[in-house]
Design a protein around this motif. Structure first.
Motif, PDB file in Angstrom:
ATOM      1  N   PHE A 150       0.834  -1.207   0.000  1.00  0.00           N
ATOM      2  CA  PHE A 150       0.000   0.000   0.000  1.00  0.00           C
ATOM      3  C   PHE A 150       0.870   1.259   0.000  1.00  0.00           C
ATOM      4  N   LEU A 151       1.885   1.294   0.856  1.00  0.00           N
ATOM      5  CA  LEU A 151       2.748   2.475   0.951  1.00  0.00           C
ATOM      6  C   LEU A 151       3.496   2.737  -0.348  1.00  0.00           C
ATOM      7  N   ALA A 152       4.043   1.690  -0.947  1.00  0.00           N
ATOM      8  CA  ALA A 152       4.818   1.854  -2.179  1.00  0.00           C
ATOM      9  C   ALA A 152       3.923   2.292  -3.334  1.00  0.00           C
ATOM     10  N   LEU A 153       2.716   1.756  -3.387  1.00  0.00           N
ATOM     11  CA  LEU A 153       1.785   2.172  -4.437  1.00  0.00           C
ATOM     12  C   LEU A 153       1.377   3.633  -4.247  1.00  0.00           C
ATOM     13  N   ARG A 154       1.182   4.058  -2.996  1.00  0.00           N
ATOM     14  CA  ARG A 154       0.865   5.465  -2.746  1.00  0.00           C
ATOM     15  C   ARG A 154       1.988   6.360  -3.247  1.00  0.00           C
ATOM     16  N   GLU A 200       9.252  18.932  -1.385  1.00  0.00           N
ATOM     17  CA  GLU A 200       8.499  18.350  -0.270  1.00  0.00           C
ATOM     18  C   GLU A 200       7.769  17.079  -0.692  1.00  0.00           C
ATOM     19  N   VAL A 201       7.236  17.073  -1.899  1.00  0.00           N
ATOM     20  CA  VAL A 201       6.556  15.870  -2.390  1.00  0.00           C
ATOM     21  C   VAL A 201       7.558  14.734  -2.557  1.00  0.00           C
ATOM     22  N   LEU A 202       8.722  15.023  -3.120  1.00  0.00           N
ATOM     23  CA  LEU A 202       9.747  13.991  -3.294  1.00  0.00           C
ATOM     24  C   LEU A 202      10.181  13.419  -1.943  1.00  0.00           C
ATOM     25  N   GLU A 206       9.843   9.545  -0.866  1.00  0.00           N
ATOM     26  CA  GLU A 206      11.003   8.807  -0.343  1.00  0.00           C
ATOM     27  C   GLU A 206      10.665   8.122   0.976  1.00  0.00           C
ATOM     28  N   LYS A 207      10.006   8.830   1.871  1.00  0.00           N
ATOM     29  CA  LYS A 207       9.669   8.238   3.167  1.00  0.00           C
ATOM     30  C   LYS A 207       8.758   7.024   3.011  1.00  0.00           C
ATOM     31  N   LEU A 209       8.490   5.068   0.498  1.00  0.00           N
ATOM     32  CA  LEU A 209       9.224   3.957  -0.114  1.00  0.00           C
ATOM     33  C   LEU A 209      10.211   3.324   0.854  1.00  0.00           C
ATOM     34  N   LEU A 210      10.881   4.136   1.654  1.00  0.00           N
ATOM     35  CA  LEU A 210      11.805   3.583   2.642  1.00  0.00           C
ATOM     36  C   LEU A 210      11.054   2.759   3.687  1.00  0.00           C
ATOM     37  N   ASP A 211       9.882   3.247   4.109  1.00  0.00           N
ATOM     38  CA  ASP A 211       9.059   2.483   5.051  1.00  0.00           C
ATOM     39  C   ASP A 211       8.584   1.178   4.414  1.00  0.00           C
ATOM     40  N   ALA A 212       8.208   1.256   3.150  1.00  0.00           N
ATOM     41  CA  ALA A 212       7.749   0.053   2.444  1.00  0.00           C
ATOM     42  C   ALA A 212       8.873  -0.968   2.325  1.00  0.00           C
ATOM     43  N   GLN A 213      10.076  -0.498   2.058  1.00  0.00           N
ATOM     44  CA  GLN A 213      11.218  -1.414   1.959  1.00  0.00           C
ATOM     45  C   GLN A 213      11.439  -2.177   3.261  1.00  0.00           C
ATOM     46  N   VAL A 214      11.390  -1.454   4.361  1.00  0.00           N
ATOM     47  CA  VAL A 214      11.583  -2.092   5.669  1.00  0.00           C
ATOM     48  C   VAL A 214      10.554  -3.198   5.873  1.00  0.00           C
ATOM     49  N   LEU A 215       9.316  -2.926   5.513  1.00  0.00           N
ATOM     50  CA  LEU A 215       8.244  -3.894   5.716  1.00  0.00           C
ATOM     51  C   LEU A 215       8.367  -5.108   4.789  1.00  0.00           C
ATOM     52  N   MET A 216       8.834  -4.895   3.566  1.00  0.00           N
ATOM     53  CA  MET A 216       8.841  -5.977   2.573  1.00  0.00           C
ATOM     54  C   MET A 216      10.184  -6.682   2.428  1.00  0.00           C
ATOM     55  N   LYS A 217      11.237  -6.138   3.001  1.00  0.00           N
ATOM     56  CA  LYS A 217      12.562  -6.729   2.840  1.00  0.00           C
ATOM     57  C   LYS A 217      12.599  -8.162   3.369  1.00  0.00           C
ATOM     58  N   GLY A 218      13.213  -9.040   2.606  1.00  0.00           N
ATOM     59  CA  GLY A 218      13.307 -10.437   2.990  1.00  0.00           C
ATOM     60  C   GLY A 218      12.073 -11.249   2.653  1.00  0.00           C
ATOM     61  N   LYS A 219      11.076 -10.580   2.060  1.00  0.00           N
ATOM     62  CA  LYS A 219       9.830 -11.275   1.714  1.00  0.00           C
ATOM     63  C   LYS A 219       9.608 -11.236   0.202  1.00  0.00           C
ATOM     64  N   GLU A 220      10.715 -11.162  -0.560  1.00  0.00           N
ATOM     65  CA  GLU A 220      10.615 -11.041  -2.010  1.00  0.00           C
ATOM     66  C   GLU A 220       9.936 -12.253  -2.636  1.00  0.00           C
TER      67      GLU A 220
END
Length: 472
Positions: A150-154, A200-202, A206-207, A209-220
């Protein structure tokens, strides 16, 4: 008010779901309250599938943000600039002329804006429940994957609205980062949000996507046990590597080249070095049955009606909408001296007149590529520069049947040539032109951009200006 708004958005979402592709095998209840929908793991799944359904629509990546509107803005095709065989203007005449105030184009632009922000609203609604209802998920991993997606799609949806409607950093005399852009909607609300600057939008992208990475890392390789569910194949979804690829794209757009290069290396490694992932460049030419180099695909959108949709634009029987290019334009994009070796030659096919070509990339296909490792090689080449940059570019060229280049002084010129070839039909070239601030674009580099803001920045819909905190 929250419950009323919930019902409105849910109704829109579910109406789209019921009219969408066969793989969305869901039987929604249009009178379902948000609290009920998100009381089960399946409810979050249905909401996520609904986001993808919105992204597959013709005013989104199903057409306008891939082979249609945005590629016409990039001037890939000459037909929209000409009268049809019947003597009437082409249906995309005003797009090709950048006449965004023509009534039909105002409607098209509004549809793109509304569809993206509807998807964002549905994402925010799901996110408003996902942590407080964590107990409904079968495992914590399932919760993390859904939330990360959800976060990455947003982030992705906001980024493409940003690229369409706001200045790139290089614009406005190099001060584009400071110009007003769009609202970044990161909460579920019906209150108009403040218009932020490009910078500010960028940062918010970034935030997320970084949060999404933390959540999805290791679950590829994460899969739900029931393979009948739309989520089970993570390689076709917004996964960890797709979020990483998007970060690279975002960092490059914001001219943060070191960060962009770091993200590409996470997927493609060092030039000519050992590969850290299973994604590899193609070793043979594309074919009519397998045109997309499947080993390179990181994230694709499943568009079941793609064949029928695209035939309206790449068929001789559709003179009012056909998108074609001249033989001279084809040879300009795909270097005439290299056409025999070019792995991507099948992407264009000649019409019966023998002198014009149409896109053949989506014939009999049911998906559109969103992220490919070929883009990461181009990002790495641009960011690394010099000998390393040339090595990245040559690795891609060699896997497209082309010879290596030997002059690092011509690196940027050859990167540009690869962007023109690699992303035809995928809606990325216009954003390349905008990011680099090109003043001449098109297949023959013969379309002059006299007013970059008037061409590169779509006007924010008047209804949004009147309703919210948007300034012209």
């Amino acid at each position: 008010m929250r419950k009323v708004l919930s019902k409105i958005i849910l109704f829109l979402l579910l109406a789209i779901l019921t009219a969408c592709n066969d793989w969305l095998n869901i039987s929604p209840k249009t009178d379902m309250k948000a609290e009920d929908l998100f009381s089960t793991e399946a409810g979050f799944r249905d909401a996520l599938v609904g986001i993808y359904a919105l992204m597959c629509r013709d005013m989104s990546y199903g057409k306008d943000l891939s082979y249609g509107f945005v590629d016409i803005l990039a001037q890939y095709y000459s037909s929209p600039r000409k009268n049809t065989s019947s003597g009437y203007p082409h249906n995309y005449k005003y797009v090709a002329e950048y006449n965004y105030t023509e009534s039909g184009e105002e409607g098209r632009i509004l549809a793109i804006w509304k569809n993206h922000y509807t998807a964002i609203a549905n994402i925010n609604q799901a996110l408003s429940f996902i942590d407080e209802n964590i107990s409904v998920f079968s495992t914590s991993e399932v919760h993390d994957v859904y939330k990360g997606e959800f976060l990455a799609l947003r982030a992705m949806l906001h980024f493409d609205i940003l690229r369409l409607f706001a200045s790139s950093p290089v614009m406005d005399n190099g001060k584009g980062l400071n110009t007003l852009a769009i609202p970044y909607i990161d909460s579920y609300t019906n209150i108009a949000q403040t218009q932020l600057s490009v910078q500010e939008v960028l940062q918010k992208i970034e935030k997320d996507l970084l949060d999404a990475q933390v959540l999805m890392k290791g679950k590829e390789d994460f899969k739900i046990n029931d393979s009948s569910l739309p989520m089970y194949n993570r390689q076709q979804r917004m996964n960890y590597y797709a979020a990483t690829a998007l970060l690279a794209r975002v960092y490059l757009y914001g001219n943060q080249k070191e960060k962009a290069l770091q993200r590409t290396k996470e997927i493609i490694g060092e030039p000519q070095g050992e590969k850290p992932t299973t994604y590899v460049l193609a070793s043979k030419p594309a074919t009519t049955t397998e045109p997309m180099f499947p080993t390179e695909l990181i994230f694709t959108l499943d568009v079941q009606q793609l064949k029928d949709l695209s035939e309206n634009y790449f068929s001789e029987s559709s003179p009012a909408t056909i998108l074609n290019m001249t033989e001279q334009e084809r040879k300009s994009i795909f270097n005439m001296s290299e056409l025999d070796q070019e792995f991507r030659a099948i992407w264009l096919t000649k019409l019966s007149d023998g002198v014009s070509s149409v896109l053949n990339k989506y014939k009999d296909m049911k998906y559109i590529p969103i992220f490919k490792i070929s883009e990461l090689y181009l990002i790495a080449a641009e960011c690394a520069g010099g000998v390393d940059g040339m090595a990245y570019l040559n690795e891609l060229r060699n896997h497209r049947g082309l010879k290596s280049i030997t002059d690092p002084e011509k690196l940027n010129e050859f990167i540009y040539q690869e962007y023109r070839r690699e992303f035809i039909g995928e809606g990325q070239l216009f954003f390349y032109y905008k990011r680099k601030g090109f003043d001449r674009i098109g297949a023959m580099d013969n379309i002059a951009i006299e007013n970059s803001n008037a061409v590169y920045n779509l006007p924010i819909p008047t209804t949004e200006v009147d309703f919210g905190n948007i300034k012209k």
